[in-house]
Design an enzyme around this catalytic site. Sequence first.
Site, PDB file in Angstrom:
ATOM      1  N   ASP A  27       9.128  -2.586  -3.750  1.00 24.37           N
ATOM      2  CA  ASP A  27       7.825  -2.113  -3.295  1.00 24.37           C
ATOM      3  C   ASP A  27       7.681  -0.659  -3.725  1.00 24.37           C
ATOM      4  OD1 ASP A  27       5.374  -2.581  -1.419  1.00 24.37           O
ATOM      5  OD2 ASP A  27       6.183  -0.632  -0.824  1.00 24.37           O
ATOM      6  N   MET A  40       3.998   7.424  -9.266  1.00 22.13           N
ATOM      7  CA  MET A  40       4.744   6.657  -8.276  1.00 22.13           C
ATOM      8  C   MET A  40       5.481   7.682  -7.419  1.00 22.13           C
ATOM      9  SD  MET A  40       7.447   3.503  -8.802  1.00 22.13           S
ATOM     10  CE  MET A  40       8.710   4.396  -9.729  1.00 22.13           C
ATOM     11  N   HIS A 186       4.398   0.458   5.216  1.00 23.52           N
ATOM     12  CA  HIS A 186       4.059   1.265   4.037  1.00 23.52           C
ATOM     13  C   HIS A 186       5.150   2.273   3.702  1.00 23.52           C
ATOM     14  CE1 HIS A 186       0.164  -0.495   3.348  1.00 23.52           C
ATOM     15  NE2 HIS A 186      -0.149  -0.315   4.616  1.00 23.52           N
ATOM     16  N   ASP A 191       9.042  -2.199   3.375  1.00 23.66           N
ATOM     17  CA  ASP A 191       8.181  -3.248   2.837  1.00 23.66           C
ATOM     18  C   ASP A 191       8.907  -4.101   1.799  1.00 23.66           C
ATOM     19  OD1 ASP A 191       6.321  -2.207   4.515  1.00 23.66           O
ATOM     20  OD2 ASP A 191       5.024  -1.368   2.964  1.00 23.66           O
TER      21      ASP A 191
END
Length: 210
Positions: A27, A40, A186, A191
């Site tokens: 994730d 990212m 999150h 996750d």
Amino acid sequence: MTAHSARPAHSPRPARLDRPSLYISVDIEADGPVPGPYSMISFGACVAGRQDGATYTAADPERQTFYRELRPISDRWVDAALAVSGLDRDRLLSEGADPAVAMAEFRAWVREVSAGAQPVMCAYPASFDWSFLYWYLIEFGDDSPFGHSGCLDMKTLYATKARVPLRAAVKGRMPRSLLSRRPHTHHALDDAMEQADLMSNLMLWEPDAR
């Protein structure tokens, strides 16, 4: 004049079809919609399970894990996207891992946990996470342990097994027995572990028997 037989065209070495697959749930959290212009900012990964032929064996998602928070690579971001992760951009600029170092560490981790098997990235859905992960692996090191297409989309997996349109492959319509009991926070590693539960449940699911 000596006759020469035609040389057969070069063909790549055939893939080892008997090689097990090791599924790694990943994730990512990002500060925008696409890699490059945006960053990212964190990613988490864990081993979800192993498939050897027709046999799938679920793993404990908490046993083999990887997590990094990354220094942003551009000065662009989308406030709403950044807010989802709850991460502070100023802190990441000063404390986040160098992307090249983080991706090198991740490659080494993937190859260690998947020794003897073919690593496959999996996510729900995989399209967003794979686009960032693969771009970062190539941009920062030019090497992906998953190859260029070694990902599995759980959304597609569910749609195929349940025989429903892709737009109907949403968690709210899945049998509750398929869903993880872990909360969706999150936080990338949380996750990833939630997704790992879903992956194993989907792989072991026999929909006709429900």
